[in-house]
Design an enzyme around this catalytic site. Structure first.
Site, PDB file in Angstrom:
ATOM      1  N   VAL A  78      18.907  32.046 -34.070  1.00  0.00           N
ATOM      2  CA  VAL A  78      17.583  31.436 -33.962  1.00  0.00           C
ATOM      3  C   VAL A  78      17.450  30.364 -35.036  1.00  0.00           C
ATOM      4  O   VAL A  78      17.743  30.601 -36.212  1.00  0.00           O
ATOM      5  CB  VAL A  78      16.456  32.482 -34.129  1.00  0.00           C
ATOM      6  N   ALA A 124      17.131  29.444 -40.376  1.00  0.00           N
ATOM      7  CA  ALA A 124      17.863  29.966 -39.220  1.00  0.00           C
ATOM      8  C   ALA A 124      18.349  31.368 -39.550  1.00  0.00           C
ATOM      9  O   ALA A 124      18.352  31.783 -40.707  1.00  0.00           O
ATOM     10  CB  ALA A 124      19.033  29.057 -38.860  1.00  0.00           C
ATOM     11  N   LYS A 125      18.762  32.089 -38.521  1.00  0.00           N
ATOM     12  CA  LYS A 125      19.309  33.435 -38.733  1.00  0.00           C
ATOM     13  C   LYS A 125      20.080  33.841 -37.488  1.00  0.00           C
ATOM     14  O   LYS A 125      19.816  33.337 -36.383  1.00  0.00           O
ATOM     15  CB  LYS A 125      18.182  34.448 -38.994  1.00  0.00           C
ATOM     16  N   GLY A 126      21.015  34.774 -37.672  1.00  0.00           N
ATOM     17  CA  GLY A 126      21.791  35.250 -36.546  1.00  0.00           C
ATOM     18  C   GLY A 126      22.100  36.722 -36.670  1.00  0.00           C
ATOM     19  O   GLY A 126      21.947  37.317 -37.737  1.00  0.00           O
ATOM     20  N   ASP A 141      25.277  38.422 -44.302  1.00  0.00           N
ATOM     21  CA  ASP A 141      24.061  39.223 -44.380  1.00  0.00           C
ATOM     22  C   ASP A 141      24.524  40.676 -44.274  1.00  0.00           C
ATOM     23  O   ASP A 141      25.659  40.996 -44.623  1.00  0.00           O
ATOM     24  CB  ASP A 141      23.067  38.821 -43.274  1.00  0.00           C
TER      25      ASP A 141
END
Length: 428
Positions: free
Chosen positions: A72, A117-119, A158
């Site tokens: 995202v 952003a992140k995944g 992460d």
């Protein structure tokens, strides 16, 4: 504002979780924004892009397995997307949306030129062999390849991902591009363009901001009793730095349980024990305690460095600490936040406290682009300066406006993001 108005149609309201927490935070911040920026606030309640991908891999036994992955990009007004990738069985689109939004705010609070952003992939990585984990990573990287690039979107480690996972992603992207692209990820091995000081960076930022807050509320770190939830990279580094500064780390908790010693735990010995036995329970000079009792431990400082939604209405009233530092993303529910405020407990919010990691990721990105690398002493000095300056700006804003540190941090970060939108205008 009505939060329901900002729930995307592809999400069901009863499964929002962290995204709903983020929306509540934006609701609370909006009245404090500059008047000319307030009409732009709805931009913050909608991700720019959300990608859902199927991640099929061949298992070692020859069978095919499917996993669901996400990436995202919440906001890119201030620069390319920046945020980690997590592997966890509870990963959802709503969670990744929230994490990407917090990255938007976090990057703006410490004023690094990134968007949010992140995944994530919904998987229990402990059930995969190393070969299966590599295949999962490479397939996921290939599926989200359309988002990635050192000037587009730059992932980082992460939960349950590390420098090896980043190396696989960098290699996969590089093979598709036909050239080595070190700057496409951060948190890489130093041998592949990673930065010195990156491993401890988030924990170091937690420590530095806590020291700054303690000074302002008249608390000495030397002799202070510290409880740390989470004993991965962030919690372990923070606990070690507190111990080295003369504090007593009286309690630790990880996914395997909680340990306590009112006289102070040996953090390094606990780390050695945890690595050898895969649990904190039984660490030298410690007593096991119930996880629920961890929150009521007699401590001056509490570091929440595990997962989201750990401090809730169920335990916020039991916390004895005068100062809470959020090493994790979103560890405090909005309702618990109000309880802590009413009790006069100072909370250093996640978008400030755990920004040390993305700050050194920024340093890594700059070093990769320039092909010129800094010493660890230079990295730590630059990180400490940025974290101290960011904390001072948030603290001063909170005092000037008479608001909590979380609200002040969001005001500062959101105003920087919205000011960028205001200046860039709307295209077409």
């Amino acid at each position: 504002m009505d939060n329901v108005a900002h729930i995307p149609s592809y999400l069901s309201a009863e499964h929002l979780g962290p995204w709903e927490t983020y929306l509540v935070q934006i609701d609370r911040v909006e009245p404090h924004l500059a008047a000319d920026l307030r009409p732009l606030a709805p931009i913050l309640t909608r991700p720019k892009r959300a990608l859902i991908v199927d991640v099929p891999i061949r298992l070692d036994n020859g069978e095919m397995a499917h996993f669901e992955g996400y990436r995202v990009q919440h906001n890119l007004a201030r620069g390319p997307g920046k945020g980690g990738i997590r592997y966890h069985p509870d990963v959802t689109l709503a969670e990744v949306m929230a994490l990407s939004a917090w990255m938007t705010v976090k990057n703006a609070v410490v004023n690094v030129p990134f968007g949010g952003a992140k995944g994530g992939v919904r998987v229990e990585p402990k059930t995969l062999s190393l070969a299966e984990l590599e295949r999962l990573t490479r397939r996921y990287a290939s599926e989200i390849n359309i988002f990635l690039g050192q000037d587009k979107d730059i992932p980082a480690p992460d939960i349950n991902t590390n420098e090896q996972v980043m190396a696989w992603i960098m290699d996969t992207f590089s093979m598709n591009e036909g050239k080595t692209a070190m700057g496409v990820v951060t948190g890489k091995p130093v041998s592949l363009g990673g930065s010195l000081g990156r491993k401890d960076a988030t924990g170091r930022g937690v420590f530095v901001t806590t020291v700054e807050a303690a000074q302002r509320i008249g608390m000495s770190i030397a002799g202070a009793r510290v409880a740390v939830q989470g004993f991965g990279n962030v919690g372990e580094a923070a606990a070690r730095l507190f111990a080295d500064a003369g504090a007593k780390v009286v309690a630790l908790q990880d996914s395997t349980g909680s340990i306590h010693n009112p006289g102070g735990l040996d953090v390094r010995a606990a780390k050695v024990w945890s690595l050898a036995h895969h649990t904190l329970i039984g660490a030298p000079d410690s007593e096991p305690i119930d996880n629920a009792d961890f929150w009521g431990v007699d401590a001056d400082i509490l570091v929440a460095a595990a997962m989201e939604n750990q401090i809730t209405t169920a335990n916020a009233g039991r916390i004895r600490a005068r100062l809470i530092t959020e090493g994790a993303n979103g560890p405090t529910s909005p309702e618990a936040d109000l309880i802590l405020q009413e009790r006069g407990i100072t909370v250093i919010p996640d978008v400030l406290a755990n920004a040390g990691g993305v700050t050194v990721s920024y340093f890594e990105w700059v070093q990769d682009i320039s092909a010129f690398f800094w010493t660890e002493e230079e990295i730590n000095a630059r990180l400490d300066r940025i974290m101290r300056e960011a904390f001072a700006a948030v603290w001063d804003a909170a005092r000037a406006k008479g608001i909590a540190l979380r609200t002040a941090a969001f005001v500062l970060g959101c105003e920087r993001v919205l000011a960028a939108h205001q200046m860039r205008g709307l295209y077409p």
